[in-house]
Scaffold this active site. Structure first.
Site, PDB file in Angstrom:
ATOM      1  N   HIS A  46     -11.226  -5.420 -37.620  1.00 45.70           N
ATOM      2  CA  HIS A  46     -11.079  -4.650 -37.739  1.00 45.70           C
ATOM      3  C   HIS A  46      -8.776  -4.843 -38.203  1.00 45.70           C
ATOM      4  O   HIS A  46      -8.592  -4.293 -38.933  1.00 45.70           O
ATOM      5  CB  HIS A  46     -10.893  -2.870 -36.965  1.00 45.70           C
ATOM      6  CG  HIS A  46     -12.403  -2.496 -36.969  1.00 45.70           C
ATOM      7  ND1 HIS A  46     -13.093  -2.179 -38.057  1.00 45.70           N
ATOM      8  CD2 HIS A  46     -13.323  -3.025 -36.038  1.00 45.70           C
ATOM      9  CE1 HIS A  46     -14.235  -2.119 -37.688  1.00 45.70           C
ATOM     10  NE2 HIS A  46     -13.984  -2.461 -36.398  1.00 45.70           N
ATOM     11  N   ASN A  62     -18.238   2.972 -39.818  1.00 43.22           N
ATOM     12  CA  ASN A  62     -19.067   1.874 -40.251  1.00 43.22           C
ATOM     13  C   ASN A  62     -19.448   2.042 -41.289  1.00 43.22           C
ATOM     14  O   ASN A  62     -20.004   3.262 -41.321  1.00 43.22           O
ATOM     15  CB  ASN A  62     -19.052   0.707 -39.903  1.00 43.22           C
ATOM     16  CG  ASN A  62     -18.452  -0.062 -38.574  1.00 43.22           C
ATOM     17  OD1 ASN A  62     -16.873  -0.250 -38.317  1.00 43.22           O
ATOM     18  ND2 ASN A  62     -19.215  -0.410 -37.304  1.00 43.22           N
TER      19      ASN A  62
END
Length: 480
Positions: free
Chosen positions: A54, A127
């Site tokens: 990320h 997510n």
């Protein structure tokens, strides 16, 4: 003309920021040029370690507003009444790429939310997909290594990536999502969000419910084909970030509706599928969506590094009324995220303004690098003590969780080996056009992976649905 005059970090005026101090106009530099030393020393340390996953992200501030009553399930204060608003910060991200990666790549997107509640910060670290590749956190470093750069070539490797994915059949559900038409969202605004894990609610009468969180975009789902994404990447590697920033700047505030799926604690034993398996979803017929409220993003950060790069989300940050479950991937993250933040930002990263709780904090911890508050002054530093300091709060204890079984490295594949039912159901929900896009996207993504790996994937797909396997085989040019 600005009135802000340049100073050193210590506050002294800087008389010359154009020329280094030298012995004569052509002579060597002098060590006493302390402004040069300070400026270059700071420059040498400007970059902090990037997130291992990320790494490329965008953020914004906003609010969450309760629209429906769920107080029978949870005593969390942020859900306590209809109309209640809670400030929040959201960070969106791609997962596999580095900080310089393009936004419009085929990848999962992170959707992490920090709710600043009166009971402390609640971090919902999710997510844009309801499932994941793994259900055991012991394999998470391996996933990272498989999708990152090859240690010899320093290039991304379809061989490594697909060798790993196809060797873990439980990954097929997530692979199907990522290779589908939803694998490249058109923007962060045009995708759903999911807590993904199974969490728990604790009710006012101290009953436990299992819960999953969903965030459905009010902007509608929009996706990119591979060709559209390639054209965008060629001209703008920050397409998602630009879209989010520009929409907020012009007052077009993106919104998502929060829903939950709720299950009484004892019902988990009755499901025909594993309720704490991150590679599976809960069917809506078993646990219907319950509307909760609206998340709106309405303010951009003033400084990207301070507010987005230094943001630290941790699924261990919960508040009374929200807690965990036996989901092994969640339990692994409870340690890993905080540990990663302590490495990347320091042990006192919770004092960074974007991470700081907005309620009174009376934590036992003190000292450590970059402690920038009063460090609890002269307050004594031990407990128990005779003065009522650092009192624990037993009123917030959770109900006992019944567990059973012997301690061992259990092979969960022997406990639940059905990795193919849910990917097959997802495949059959797709239109013929969506199925063909899935086939073609998969073939392009597998690239130059060896034939044995391609055949292994086709075999996994065929177990989910024979038409799925046949379609991928055709797209790959394989005769089965």
């Amino acid at each position: 003309m600005t009135k802000h005059k340049l100073t050193t970090n210590a506050g002294a005026p800087v008389p010359d920021n154009q020329n280094a101090m030298t012995a004569g106009p052509r002579g060597p530099m002098l060590l006493q040029d302390v402004w040069f030393l300070e400026k270059l020393a700071h420059f040498d340390r400007e970059v902090i370690p990037e997130r291992r996953m990320h790494a490329k992200g965008s953020g914004a501030y906003g609010t969450f507003t309760v629209t429906h009553d769920i107080t029978s399930y949870t005593k969390a204060a942020l859900f306590s009444k209809i109309g209640k608003k809670t400030d929040l910060f959201v960070r969106f991200s791609t997962v596999a790429g580095e900080r310089g990666a393009a936004d419009a790549e085929r990848d999962i997107r992170g959707f992490a939310i920090k709710f600043y509640t009166e009971q402390g910060n609640w971090d919902l670290v999710g997510n844009n997909t309801p499932v994941f590749f793994l259900r055991d956190p012991l394999k998470f470093p391996d996933l990272n290594h498989a999708v990152k750069r090859d240690p010899r070539t320093n290039m991304r490797s379809a061989k490594n990536n697909w060798d790993f994915w196809t060797s873990l059949p439980e990954a097929l559900h997530q692979v199907t999502v990522v290779m589908s038409d939803r694998g490249i969202p058109a923007s962060y605004r045009h995708m759903h969000g999911f807590g993904s894990h199974t969490f728990s609610f604790i009710s006012p009468d101290n009953q436990r419910y299992w819960v999953k969180f969903h965030l459905r975009t009010q902007q509608g789902i929009k996706n990119l084909t591979d060709a559209e994404a390639e054209a965008i990447v060629a001209r703008d590697r920050e397409s998602h970030q630009r879209d989010l920033y520009d929409s907020i700047e012009r007052g077009d505030f993106p919104r998502w509706t929060m829903y939950v799926q709720v299950m009484p604690e004892k019902d988990a034993e009755k499901l025909p599928y594993h309720p704490f398996d991150l590679t599976k979803v809960w069917f809506h017929k078993d646990c219907p969506l319950i509307e909760v409220g609206v998340l709106e993003l309405n303010r951009n950060p003033e400084n990207y590094f301070a507010e987005v790069e230094q943001a630290a989300f941790n699924p261990a940050n919960v508040v009374p009324g929200i807690s965990f479950s036996p989901d092994k991937m969640l339990q692994g993250r409870l340690f890993s995220y905080g540990d990663a933040h302590r490495y990347r930002l320091g042990v006192n990263h919770h004092l960074i303004p974007v991470n700081a709780a907005r309620c009174p904090v009376h934590s036992y911890h003190r000292d450590g690098a970059m402690r920038v508050d009063g460090n609890h002054g002269s307050t004594l530093a031990y407990e128990p003590n005779s003065y009522g300091e650092w009192q624990e709060q037993p009123d917030f204890a959770e109900p006992p969780l019944a567990i059973r079984g012997d301690a061992a490295h259990w092979n969960f594949r022997e406990d639940d080996a059905d990795y193919y039912d849910q990917p097959g159901r997802l495949f059959r929900l797709m239109t013929p056009q969506q199925q063909d896009e899935l086939f073609q996207n998969t073939a392009r993504a597998m690239g130059d992976a060896p034939e044995e790996i391609k055949r292994r994937h086709v075999g996994n797909c065929a177990k989910a649905d024979p038409a799925y396997g046949a379609g991928v085989a055709r797209a790959l040019g394989l005769k089965m």
